[in-house]
Design an enzyme around this catalytic site. Structure first.
Site, PDB file in Angstrom:
ATOM      1  N   ASN A 128       0.799  -1.227   0.000  1.00  0.00           N
ATOM      2  CA  ASN A 128       0.000   0.000   0.000  1.00  0.00           C
ATOM      3  C   ASN A 128       0.831   1.276   0.000  1.00  0.00           C
ATOM      4  OD1 ASN A 128      -2.489   1.737   0.708  1.00  0.00           O
ATOM      5  ND2 ASN A 128      -1.117   2.075   2.446  1.00  0.00           N
TER       6      ASN A 128
ATOM      7  N   TYR B 264       3.330  10.091 -10.697  1.00  0.00           N
ATOM      8  CA  TYR B 264       2.400   9.196 -10.002  1.00  0.00           C
ATOM      9  C   TYR B 264       1.680   8.293 -11.002  1.00  0.00           C
ATOM     10  CZ  TYR B 264      -1.473   7.633  -7.080  1.00  0.00           C
ATOM     11  OH  TYR B 264      -2.394   6.860  -6.394  1.00  0.00           O
TER      12      TYR B 264
ATOM     13  N   LYS C  63       2.028   4.154 -11.361  1.00  0.00           N
ATOM     14  CA  LYS C  63       0.900   3.252 -11.167  1.00  0.00           C
ATOM     15  C   LYS C  63       0.638   2.417 -12.424  1.00  0.00           C
ATOM     16  CE  LYS C  63      -0.002   4.190  -6.905  1.00  0.00           C
ATOM     17  NZ  LYS C  63       0.229   3.185  -5.826  1.00  0.00           N
TER      18      LYS C  63
ATOM     19  N   THR D 133      -7.740  11.499   0.958  1.00  0.00           N
ATOM     20  CA  THR D 133      -6.585  11.131   1.780  1.00  0.00           C
ATOM     21  C   THR D 133      -5.560  12.261   1.741  1.00  0.00           C
ATOM     22  OG1 THR D 133      -5.326  10.093  -0.018  1.00  0.00           O
ATOM     23  CG2 THR D 133      -6.901   8.692   1.163  1.00  0.00           C
TER      24      THR D 133
END
Length: 232
Positions: free
Chosen positions: A80, A156, A160, A189
């Site tokens: 994670n 990012y 991913k 988040t």
């Protein structure tokens, strides 16, 4: 008893995943690089804290040795831990910027998976869940109807996309382990300044689902909270 190790579990999606899995009866190991925050999260959740910095070989090896000594195995590994990196205009991005993001989001997954494979292989139903993102999907980031198409986050998104491909390769190479990727969706988040419309509980639906599904479930899948989605 299912033993689950989660990286980056002191806050956000990792912490909520840990909370939910503890409630479901898992023995959860909260992996975090910050000893104070990690220990606090583990105590609050009824889990055990294990110090781990996924960018450091020695730290990851020490974490695996700690789990080998105390639990002897794990059944589920949730990769994670992740960072966002610079967003917007890529004109000033540096190689160091790229290496910093990929060190956590991709190399960290490789490093942790390699170290924990011997512990997973002691399980009767070993599972790896890689927390990826629809931000790494070519289809989603080109679809004007989706939120992913409105964001410019070069490193990012690239990391991913690489992680989803890595997941398919591991699934092919390690058929004895169920290895899948989860797309949490746009969740509020720290990673996005709490701008996401989903709650952190909604954002962990896919992760928890993959961590708890039965042994007949498939490997090499990309799953969000609604169901399986395309890799493109």
């Amino acid at each position: 008893m299912t033993i689950t190790f989660i990286t980056g579990a002191n806050k956000g999606l990792g912490r909520e995943t840990a909370r939910r899995l503890v409630e479901l009866g898992h023995t959860v190991l909260v992996g975090a690089r910050d000893p104070e925050r990690g220990a606090e999260a583990a105590a609050a959740l009824g889990a055990r804290f294990v110090l781990i910095d996924v960018t450091d070989d020695a730290s990851v090896a020490a974490a695996a040795a700690d789990v080998a000594e105390h639990e002897g195995r794990i059944d589920v590994l949730v990769n994670n831990a992740g960072v966002h990196g610079p967003a917007g205009d890529p004109s000033t991005l540096s190689g160091a910027d790229a290496l910093g993001v990929f060190a956590v989001n991709l190399a960290g997954v490789v490093r942790t998976t390699t170290a924990f494979l011997p512990l997973l292989r002691r399980s009767t139903d070993p599972v790896i869940v890689n927390v990826s993102s629809g931000m790494g999907s070519l289809a989603y980031t080109h679809d004007p109807s989706r939120a992913e198409s409105k964001v410019v986050a070069p490193l990012y998104t690239a990391s991913k996309a690489a992680l989803t491909m890595l997941t398919t390769q591991y699934a092919k190479a390690l058929p004895e382990i169920r290895i899948n990727a989860a797309d949490p969706g746009y969740t509020a988040t720290d990673l996005n300044g709490h701008s996401g419309p989903q709650t952190v509980t909604e954002g962990t639906d896919a992760i928890v689902g993959l961590a708890t599904e039965g042994p007949r479930a498939g490997s090499g899948r990309f799953v969000d909270r609604v169901g399986e989605i395309a890799w493109t």
